[in-house]
Design a protein around this motif. Sequence first.
Motif, PDB file in Angstrom:
ATOM      1  N   TRP A 135       0.815  -1.225   0.000  1.00 57.03           N
ATOM      2  CA  TRP A 135       0.000   0.000   0.000  1.00 57.03           C
ATOM      3  C   TRP A 135       0.842   1.266   0.000  1.00 57.03           C
ATOM      4  N   ILE A 177       2.097   1.700  -3.570  1.00 58.01           N
ATOM      5  CA  ILE A 177       1.036   2.192  -4.454  1.00 58.01           C
ATOM      6  C   ILE A 177       0.811   3.682  -4.215  1.00 58.01           C
ATOM      7  N   LEU A 178       0.789   4.092  -2.957  1.00 55.48           N
ATOM      8  CA  LEU A 178       0.629   5.511  -2.635  1.00 55.48           C
ATOM      9  C   LEU A 178       1.779   6.331  -3.194  1.00 55.48           C
ATOM     10  N   SER A 179       2.981   5.811  -3.072  1.00 57.76           N
ATOM     11  CA  SER A 179       4.146   6.515  -3.601  1.00 57.76           C
ATOM     12  C   SER A 179       4.087   6.633  -5.119  1.00 57.76           C
ATOM     13  N   LEU A 180       3.671   5.564  -5.794  1.00 55.65           N
ATOM     14  CA  LEU A 180       3.584   5.606  -7.254  1.00 55.65           C
ATOM     15  C   LEU A 180       2.493   6.558  -7.743  1.00 55.65           C
ATOM     16  N   THR A 181       1.398   6.649  -7.019  1.00 55.44           N
ATOM     17  CA  THR A 181       0.279   7.457  -7.508  1.00 55.44           C
ATOM     18  C   THR A 181       0.333   8.915  -7.071  1.00 55.44           C
ATOM     19  N   VAL A 182       0.894   9.196  -5.917  1.00 55.56           N
ATOM     20  CA  VAL A 182       0.874  10.572  -5.408  1.00 55.56           C
ATOM     21  C   VAL A 182       2.260  11.207  -5.441  1.00 55.56           C
ATOM     22  N   THR A 229       5.142  10.276  -6.825  1.00 61.15           N
ATOM     23  CA  THR A 229       5.819  10.320  -8.118  1.00 61.15           C
ATOM     24  C   THR A 229       5.223  11.393  -9.020  1.00 61.15           C
ATOM     25  N   VAL A 230       3.915  11.561  -8.958  1.00 57.29           N
ATOM     26  CA  VAL A 230       3.268  12.592  -9.769  1.00 57.29           C
ATOM     27  C   VAL A 230       3.707  13.979  -9.315  1.00 57.29           C
ATOM     28  N   ALA A 236      10.057   5.767 -10.841  1.00 59.05           N
ATOM     29  CA  ALA A 236       8.791   5.055 -11.022  1.00 59.05           C
ATOM     30  C   ALA A 236       9.020   3.624 -11.495  1.00 59.05           C
ATOM     31  N   ALA A 247       7.858   0.414  -9.378  1.00 50.89           N
ATOM     32  CA  ALA A 247       6.982  -0.585  -9.988  1.00 50.89           C
ATOM     33  C   ALA A 247       7.604  -1.974  -9.877  1.00 50.89           C
TER      34      ALA A 247
END
Length: 55
Positions: free
Chosen positions: A10, A13-18, A20-21, A35, A39
């Motif tokens: 989790w 996933i939070l790091s990849l979606t928030v 990193t953006v 990223a 992944a």
Amino acid sequence: MDIGVRLGIWSNILSLTVVTVLASYFSQFLTVFTAIAEALLLWLLIRYRARYCSV
């Protein structure tokens, strides 16, 4: 051990979606490599959970 793997998934996933953006706003090219690494880590965590933890 299962709670640690779930927490790792989790947080990744939070790091990849928030994160990193938001980081791509400052450094676009470095974010691509970060990223990809995150992944890959997420994929490894999911494989570990499927193989060694009881889901």
